[in-house]
Design a protein around this motif. Structure first.
Motif, PDB file in Angstrom:
ATOM      1  N   ARG A  56      -9.393   7.559  -6.340  1.00  0.00           N
ATOM      2  CA  ARG A  56      -9.452   6.100  -6.392  1.00  0.00           C
ATOM      3  C   ARG A  56      -9.381   5.515  -4.984  1.00  0.00           C
ATOM      4  NH1 ARG A  56      -5.528   3.267 -10.357  1.00  0.00           N
ATOM      5  NH2 ARG A  56      -7.270   1.799 -10.406  1.00  0.00           N
ATOM      6  N   VAL A 574     -14.575   2.294 -11.826  1.00  0.00           N
ATOM      7  CA  VAL A 574     -14.034   2.720 -10.534  1.00  0.00           C
ATOM      8  C   VAL A 574     -14.555   4.113 -10.226  1.00  0.00           C
ATOM      9  CG1 VAL A 574     -11.949   3.140  -9.198  1.00  0.00           C
ATOM     10  CG2 VAL A 574     -11.960   1.368 -10.961  1.00  0.00           C
ATOM     11  N   GLU A 577     -13.205   7.808 -11.489  1.00  0.00           N
ATOM     12  CA  GLU A 577     -12.236   7.677 -12.559  1.00  0.00           C
ATOM     13  C   GLU A 577     -12.498   8.627 -13.721  1.00  0.00           C
ATOM     14  OE1 GLU A 577      -9.551   6.238 -12.601  1.00  0.00           O
ATOM     15  OE2 GLU A 577      -9.618   4.892 -10.929  1.00  0.00           O
TER      16      GLU A 577
END
Length: 583
Positions: A56, A574, A577
């Protein structure tokens, strides 16, 4: 309900939930005496957190939040002991906060190493067991370079299911067990977090490549879990001390800790210790004084004190812990004189000047002693004490030697030295008894050092006589099936222990192979992935119990044939993810 909890943890408030959980577990597990179960849970949460944020863009911020949460929890756990050591509570909290923040750095390195290099291993078994090896290796290195040894390590010291491993693997094996339990728990927890509503669907028994991967992972997890359970089984057996009412295969030995009672605000004098020691000689053959019991300004003063002590101690040996000032430097007479902290063994058969100054303290408490005390470089030695027959036994039954005595090998170390696992690596044989004078400022610190002393004794297969002269210090005997606190604070005590006869002086496995040998063993275990690959297929036995396991979604996800590659862990918007928590 399960999906709601998963969504709450991974989507709605992940940073808050992970941070609060890490804070609570750190406050429970990272005190002066770390506990096994809370520590495993803390590592499990941190590992899952790390796997979640690895890809992330916000990983740096979330890692910072984790650092703050763990530091705050560890500071809270150490707060009481630090407050008693410093006059200002704010300074105490700041000091432990800094130490806890620094300790977090080596603690997080194994997690980073695991995430960074885990996938480079070809077998699932090696991938799963890499983290325990990295975890154990990191703390072994830290303990050798840290000025406080193992005191701030994230390592359990109180009794736990793997405590019996100490004579075989030392503290490195214990750290591996902690890391292995955390790896197993995090894999199972990750499997649960990856669940979806399709948990209620029948298990697919096809053998696609992804399902074959799942099969291998399941078998590796079950193998690791079985191995850990097998390692914990010996802890169910109670280790009892040897009997003290027989002389055939054991040697009863009375030991004592001389802690004369004085009024509050006063300190016991040399005369107080000598008087107290003479009272104990009728019950104990080995008597120990606490750390820095007396102070000598010169060698002549020390020898005169020992001569006074020898007058009426019968056939006992007295471990006199003392401080002495080093000779003044003639080239700089105005310079403050340095001190050193030592332990001498005194018995009635010695002439003046023949006392055995067996040991000087090697590791100094940072800041408190490092500027005024001179450390020693000499390792501990072994002293042979000739133990006479007890009053209820005949000399001929006790020993066939000319003097009718049995040899008792004694070594020693002083308080803070026990925080280092290398304290007794220089000994070429196993001592029967370790004399351990101490002086701590708080009961929690004393308990922490007491646990460290017991660990060092168990690592070399010996027993330790711990005598703490602190106002709230604990004193007792540990090792050889004994783990008994005899006293809190001042007040002399005695206890009869039993030593093996004839005593086995062979060193334990850990004392022989050391940390490097244990490291090679752990690497060998990690490299045994091929064994897990070629274990008999578990599908047959699992199919017989599938109707039972299907009732529990968590177990179903560990069964072969479970599809995971299409499950979305978190929001797919994202980048990264979709990465599986299970790699």
């Amino acid at each position: 309900m399960g999906d709601t909890i998963r969504s709450l943890i991974l989507d709605k408030n992940p940073t808050l939930i992970f941070g609060v959980t890490e804070f609570l577990l750190a406050s429970l597990s990272l005190g002066p005496t770390p506990a096994f179960v809370p520590l495993v849970l803390l590592l499990t949460i941190i590992r899952i957190h790390g796997l979640r944020i690895a890809c992330r863009s916000t990983r740096v911020l979330e890692l910072l939040c984790s650092w703050v949460a763990v530091t705050a929890g560890a500071s809270l756990a150490h707060y009481s002991s630090a407050t008693n050591a410093m006059s200002s509570s704010s300074q105490a909290f700041a000091a432990v906060a800094v130490m806890s923040a620094i300790t977090y750095i080596p603690a997080i390195l194994p997690f980073y190493t695991d995430i960074r290099f885990n996938r480079k291993f070809q077998t699932i078994w090696s991938q799963i067991t890499f983290f325990p090896v990295a975890w154990a290796t990191t703390w072994t290195i830290v303990s050798h370079i840290s000025p406080v040894g193992r005191l701030l390590n994230w390592s359990p010291v109180s009794p736990h299911p793997f405590y019996w491993l100490l004579p075989y693997t030392g503290p490195m094996g214990i750290d591996w067990a902690v890391g292995a339990c955390a790896a197993l728990c995090s894999e199972v927890a990750a499997a649960w977090l990856m669940g979806t509503d399709s948990d209620d669907q029948p298990v697919n028994l096809s053998t696609s490549p992804s399902e074959a991967q799942s099969n291998r992972r399941s078998r590796s997890l079950l193998t690791l879990g079985t191995f850990l359970v097998a390692l914990s089984i010996p802890s169910l057996h109670s280790s009892l001390p040897a009997r003290i009412d027989t002389i055939v295969d054991s040697s009863p030995l009375g030991v004592a800790c001389a802690l004369p009672s004085v009024r509050k605000g006063q300190h016991a004098t040399l005369g107080d210790f000598i008087t107290e020691t003479k009272k104990l000689t009728s019950q104990a053959k080995v008597i120990l004084w606490p750390e820095s019991a007396v102070v000598f300004n010169s060698r002549e003063e020390r020898e005169a004190a020992f001569e006074e002590l020898r007058k009426d101690i019968q056939k006992s040996v007295v471990g006199v812990a003392f401080e002495e000032f080093l000779p003044e430097d003639s080239s700089n007479p105005g310079e403050s004189r340095m001190r050193r902290n030592g332990l001498a063994l005194v018995n009635g058969g010695q002439a003046k000047g023949e006392e055995v100054v067996q040991y000087y303290k090697r590791n100094l408490v940072p800041l408190t002693e490092s500027f005024s005390v001179m450390p020693s470089i000499e390792p501990p030695a072994i002293y042979n004490f000739e133990l006479g027959a007890p009053k209820w036994a005949k000399n001929s039954e006790w020993s066939s030697t000319l003097n009718h005595t049995r040899p008792v090998t004694i070594t020693s170390s002083i308080c803070f030295d026990f925080a280092f696992s290398s304290a007794f690596t220089s000994l070429d044989s196993r001592p029967a008894l370790i004399l351990a004078p101490a002086r701590t400022w708080d009961s929690t610190v004393s308990l922490a050092m007491w646990e460290q002393a017991k660990s060092r004794a168990n690592e070399i297969g010996s027993m330790v006589l711990w005598c703490d002269g602190g106002a709230t210090g604990v004193s007792g005997v540990g090792g050889g099936g004994i783990s008994e606190i005899m006293q809190l604070g001042t007040g002399s005590w005695t206890r009869t222990i039993s030593l093996q006869f004839p005593f086995d002086q062979r060193r334990t496995i850990y004392a022989v192979v050391g940390d490097f040998g244990v490291f090679m063993l752990l690497v060998l275990i990690m490299g045994g992935g091929s064994v897990a690959w070629h274990l008999p297929a578990l599908s047959g036995s699992l199919s017989r119990s599938r109707s039972v396991l299907q009732a529990v979604p968590l177990f179903r996800r560990l069964l072969p044939g479970r599809q995971r590659d299409q499950e979305n862990l978190i929001d797919v918007t994202v980048p990264g993810e979709r990465q599986s928590l299970l790699h």
